[in-house]
Design a protein around this motif. Structure first.
Motif, PDB file in Angstrom:
ATOM      1  N   THR A 119      -1.737  10.352   1.899  1.00 52.94           N
ATOM      2  CA  THR A 119      -2.574   9.416   2.249  1.00 52.94           C
ATOM      3  C   THR A 119      -3.815   8.665   2.653  1.00 52.94           C
ATOM      4  OG1 THR A 119      -0.916  10.233   3.877  1.00 52.94           O
ATOM      5  CG2 THR A 119      -1.800   8.708   5.484  1.00 52.94           C
ATOM      6  N   ASN A 120      -4.569   7.598   2.553  1.00 52.09           N
ATOM      7  CA  ASN A 120      -5.005   6.811   2.864  1.00 52.09           C
ATOM      8  C   ASN A 120      -5.865   6.492   3.992  1.00 52.09           C
ATOM      9  OD1 ASN A 120      -6.609   7.706  -0.046  1.00 52.09           O
ATOM     10  ND2 ASN A 120      -4.922   6.462  -0.196  1.00 52.09           N
ATOM     11  N   VAL A 121      -6.840   6.017   4.325  1.00 48.76           N
ATOM     12  CA  VAL A 121      -7.028   5.799   5.909  1.00 48.76           C
ATOM     13  C   VAL A 121      -7.789   4.854   5.499  1.00 48.76           C
ATOM     14  CG1 VAL A 121      -8.140   4.985   7.873  1.00 48.76           C
ATOM     15  CG2 VAL A 121      -6.152   7.279   7.390  1.00 48.76           C
ATOM     16  N   ASP A 122      -7.790   2.957   6.330  1.00 47.24           N
ATOM     17  CA  ASP A 122      -8.840   1.745   6.053  1.00 47.24           C
ATOM     18  C   ASP A 122      -8.335   1.318   6.912  1.00 47.24           C
ATOM     19  OD1 ASP A 122     -10.276  -0.382   5.111  1.00 47.24           O
ATOM     20  OD2 ASP A 122      -8.271  -1.466   3.810  1.00 47.24           O
TER      21      ASP A 122
ATOM     22  N   GLU B  28       2.049   8.289  -2.165  1.00 46.21           N
ATOM     23  CA  GLU B  28       1.245   7.391  -1.800  1.00 46.21           C
ATOM     24  C   GLU B  28       1.242   6.084  -0.766  1.00 46.21           C
ATOM     25  OE1 GLU B  28      -3.462   6.421  -3.547  1.00 46.21           O
ATOM     26  OE2 GLU B  28      -1.501   7.605  -5.250  1.00 46.21           O
TER      27      GLU B  28
ATOM     28  N   THR C 233      -0.974   4.209   2.969  1.00 41.39           N
ATOM     29  CA  THR C 233      -2.400   4.179   3.514  1.00 41.39           C
ATOM     30  C   THR C 233      -2.315   3.152   4.646  1.00 41.39           C
ATOM     31  OG1 THR C 233      -3.625   3.086   0.866  1.00 41.39           O
ATOM     32  CG2 THR C 233      -4.038   1.829   3.153  1.00 41.39           C
TER      33      THR C 233
ATOM     34  N   GLN D   2      -7.560   9.009  10.912  1.00 40.84           N
ATOM     35  CA  GLN D   2      -7.765  10.629  10.528  1.00 40.84           C
ATOM     36  C   GLN D   2      -6.652  11.381  10.320  1.00 40.84           C
ATOM     37  OE1 GLN D   2      -9.522  10.377   7.003  1.00 40.84           O
ATOM     38  NE2 GLN D   2     -10.333   8.218   7.844  1.00 40.84           N
TER      39      GLN D   2
ATOM     40  N   ALA E 226      -2.864  11.329   9.122  1.00 40.07           N
ATOM     41  CA  ALA E 226      -3.170  11.294   7.780  1.00 40.07           C
ATOM     42  C   ALA E 226      -3.297  12.050   7.373  1.00 40.07           C
ATOM     43  CB  ALA E 226      -4.318  10.597   7.099  1.00 40.07           C
TER      44      ALA E 226
ATOM     45  N   SER F 277      -3.212   1.568   7.817  1.00 43.30           N
ATOM     46  CA  SER F 277      -4.414   0.969   8.318  1.00 43.30           C
ATOM     47  C   SER F 277      -4.482   0.476  10.321  1.00 43.30           C
ATOM     48  CB  SER F 277      -3.545  -1.032   7.697  1.00 43.30           C
ATOM     49  OG  SER F 277      -4.154  -0.836   6.335  1.00 43.30           O
TER      50      SER F 277
ATOM     51  N   SER G  54      -0.748  14.780   4.977  1.00 43.11           N
ATOM     52  CA  SER G  54      -0.220  14.335   3.749  1.00 43.11           C
ATOM     53  C   SER G  54      -0.281  16.012   3.362  1.00 43.11           C
ATOM     54  CB  SER G  54      -2.890  15.162   2.832  1.00 43.11           C
ATOM     55  OG  SER G  54      -3.079  13.835   3.299  1.00 43.11           O
TER      56      SER G  54
ATOM     57  N   PHE H  93       0.687  -1.220   0.538  1.00 46.29           N
ATOM     58  CA  PHE H  93      -0.215   0.359   0.018  1.00 46.29           C
ATOM     59  C   PHE H  93       0.961   1.191  -0.377  1.00 46.29           C
ATOM     60  CE2 PHE H  93      -3.086  -3.337   1.812  1.00 46.29           C
ATOM     61  CZ  PHE H  93      -3.942  -2.568   0.612  1.00 46.29           C
TER      62      PHE H  93
END
Length: 541
Positions: A408-411, A377, A379, A395, A398, A381, A402, A298
């Motif tokens: 940055t994404n959050v899962d 990029e 992610t 969040q 993230a 987790s 950024s 990721f």
């Protein structure tokens, strides 16, 4: 050298505690995260260990302040650097009426070493280090290790719930794990613990039912050797979201809830029908970057590499996070920003660790030096129901990343989904939490930072694949150094090496919060265990 536990001897000689004057009926507790199994040797997580403490006992226990106290063992001492002798409590019976003996200790040790369902081998970290287990009589156990293990009592307190040896067919038991220790039948499975068949312990409660996603029901163990619980029946209900947990407390559906949202505490404070307690813990919340693989699943970068392998990138990520603001705005001041891996003052922590300062401009410069002036990029987790405000924290981090150019994404997912995935190394940048159960830095380092060596129980939670020979050399010397005056500087040096390399990016130390209805009293625990035995009616004597 001999070490005697005077507290153990004192309490043992005092005899068993009397039952409380008031034995109430039922108690319902809402959990923010449910146990993943009723098997006490399945997966070492706080909610699993807390559940196990209701049905099973350990040889050595910890009180609410994490001090060692007698459990099924009344005393323990060194016979030499590699040998420990434990004297077992007499007159103890399992919930089925069978007597507890040294054979149950031997069997429990062997089961951890023959347990295919032991997630990430988390209950083998101690037992793998044993070279021999002797049971000279029903109430004596002698544990031998090939190397000194100074923290044997603390390790026994955190990872060896005792189960009854009669749940499987066996001949004479002996410490021969590779040959099955004398067991002739099939070893118990997680299914047989979950359905209650093999859930036979010496703890204060017995398991009535375990239904994943629905709840756990317990009944008071009338054969219990210690102080009888105040409650005849207990029900644990999983309620992942803080809002419904609070609503259930206010409506009377729950007597106690764990982890109410900090923002809701003023509402409870203003209501004379409810109370809450906030207890500082040793649990470090951190992020674990994948430094062992290139590429990483990721992470996306312009050069196709894994930037997390560069220590400058890991330090830039740390500098990009405003820990103080997270504490104030998300944790409502009920956390302590972490500048290292243990609270200052604990054994092996740096006495004056420099602050991990928020410095976004400095972070950008480090990224550019590492060859990523335009970022990359990533992610994150994380869980969304395991740690205090975990989804919100992920969040926030993230957003901070950024701002320095790391898209940055959050899962975020429930713990029941998250932890099996993390154990399979399916993440690139994962959230973690770990309490200092032994009271010193060695336990976290053993599992999360040391290079993976399963045979020696090292690095079994090192999902990021970090490996540093300098760290390993210092740490491995520390864990066989019995003299605490010599071990302490070694652990401090290991702490500094880890901070310099950032295999884990520390965030904060949690405080644990419990809310409950008036008419109850609750003793908060630093280990974050939610225990029915910690709840008593206010009229209990």
């Amino acid at each position: 050298m001999k070490i005697r536990n005077s507290l153990a001897l004192m309490l043992a000689s005092a005899g068993l505690a009397a039952a409380p004057a008031v034995l109430a009926q039922s108690l319902t507790i809402a959990l923010s995260s449910e146990p993943t199994s009723a098997d006490p040797h399945y997966h070492k997580q706080t909610q699993n260990d807390a559940f196990a403490a209701h049905v099973y006992d350990s040889l050595i226990n910890r009180n609410a302040n994490m001090e060692l106290v007698p459990g099924l063992a009344t005393s323990w001492k060194n016979l030499d650097d590699n040998t420990w002798e434990l004297k077992l409590r007499e007159g103890v019976k399992f919930s089925n009426g069978e007597p507890f003996t040294s054979q149950d200790v031997l069997f429990s040790i062997c089961r951890t070493l023959n347990n295919e369902t032991n997630v990430s081998q988390s209950y083998m970290t101690l037992t793998k280090l044993l070279s021999d287990v002797q049971t000279p009589d029903d109430h004596t156990v002698i544990l031998k290790t090939s190397e000194p293990l100074p923290l044997m009592p603390a390790e026994l307190a955190r990872q060896l719930p005792i189960i009854w040896n009669g749940i499987v067919e066996h001949g004479p038991l002996k410490f021969a794990p590779k040959e099955g220790c004398g067991v002739t039948g099939a070893w118990p499975t997680v299914v047989d613990f979950n359905n209650g068949k093999d859930a036979i312990g010496t703890g204060p409660f017995t398991l009535k039912s375990y239904v994943k996603g629905t709840g756990i029901e317990l009944e008071r163990n009338e054969n219990y050797w210690g102080e009888k619980p105040a409650w005849k029946t207990v029900k644990f209900v999983p309620v992942p979201n803080a809002g419904p947990r609070l609503t259930g407390l206010l409506s009377g559906d729950f007597d106690v809830i764990e982890n109410p949202a900090a923002r809701d505490l003023p509402r409870l404070k203003d209501n004379d029908k409810f109370e809450y307690v906030a207890t500082p813990s040793t649990r470090l919340i951190f992020f674990q970057p994948d430094v062992g693989r290139n590429p990483s699943p990721f992470v996306k970068s312009a050069d196709g590499k894994n930037p997390l392998q560069d220590v400058r990138v890991r330090k830039a990520i740390s500098m990009a996070i405003d820990r103080k603001t997270i504490n104030q705005r998300i944790m409502d001041g009920l956390a302590t920003p972490a500048n290292q891996f243990m609270p200052e003052g604990m054994f092996g922590a740096l006495p004056n660790a420099p602050e991990l300062k928020y410095d976004p401009e400095g972070a950008k410069k480090l990224l550019a030096e590492a060859g990523y002036p335009n970022g990359f990029e990533l992610t994150i987790s994380s869980t969304n129901n395991r740690y205090v405000n975990d989804g919100q924290v992920a969040q926030a981090v993230a957003q901070y990343l950024s701002r320095i150019g790391i898209k940055t994404n959050v899962d975020a997912m429930t713990g029941s989904i998250y932890f099996p995935k993390r154990a399979k190394r399916e993440f690139s940048f994962s959230m973690g939490g770990w309490p200092s159960e032994t009271g010193e830095a060695s336990a976290l380092f053993q599992l999360w930072v040391a290079s993976l060596d399963s045979a020696r129980s090292l690095g079994t939670s090192n999902y990021g694949g970090f490996s540093n020979p300098e760290f390993d050399k210092v740490y491995e010397e520390a864990i066989v150094t019995v003299d605490p005056e010599k071990r302490k500087p070694l652990l401090e040096k290991a702490t500094q090496i880890a901070l310099d390399n950032m295999p884990l990016i520390p965030l904060h130390f949690e405080s644990s919060i419990w809310a409950y209805r008036k008419g109850l009293q609750y003793e908060g625990r630093r280990d974050q265990y939610t225990l029915a035995t910690s709840v008593k009616p206010t009229d209990a004597k």
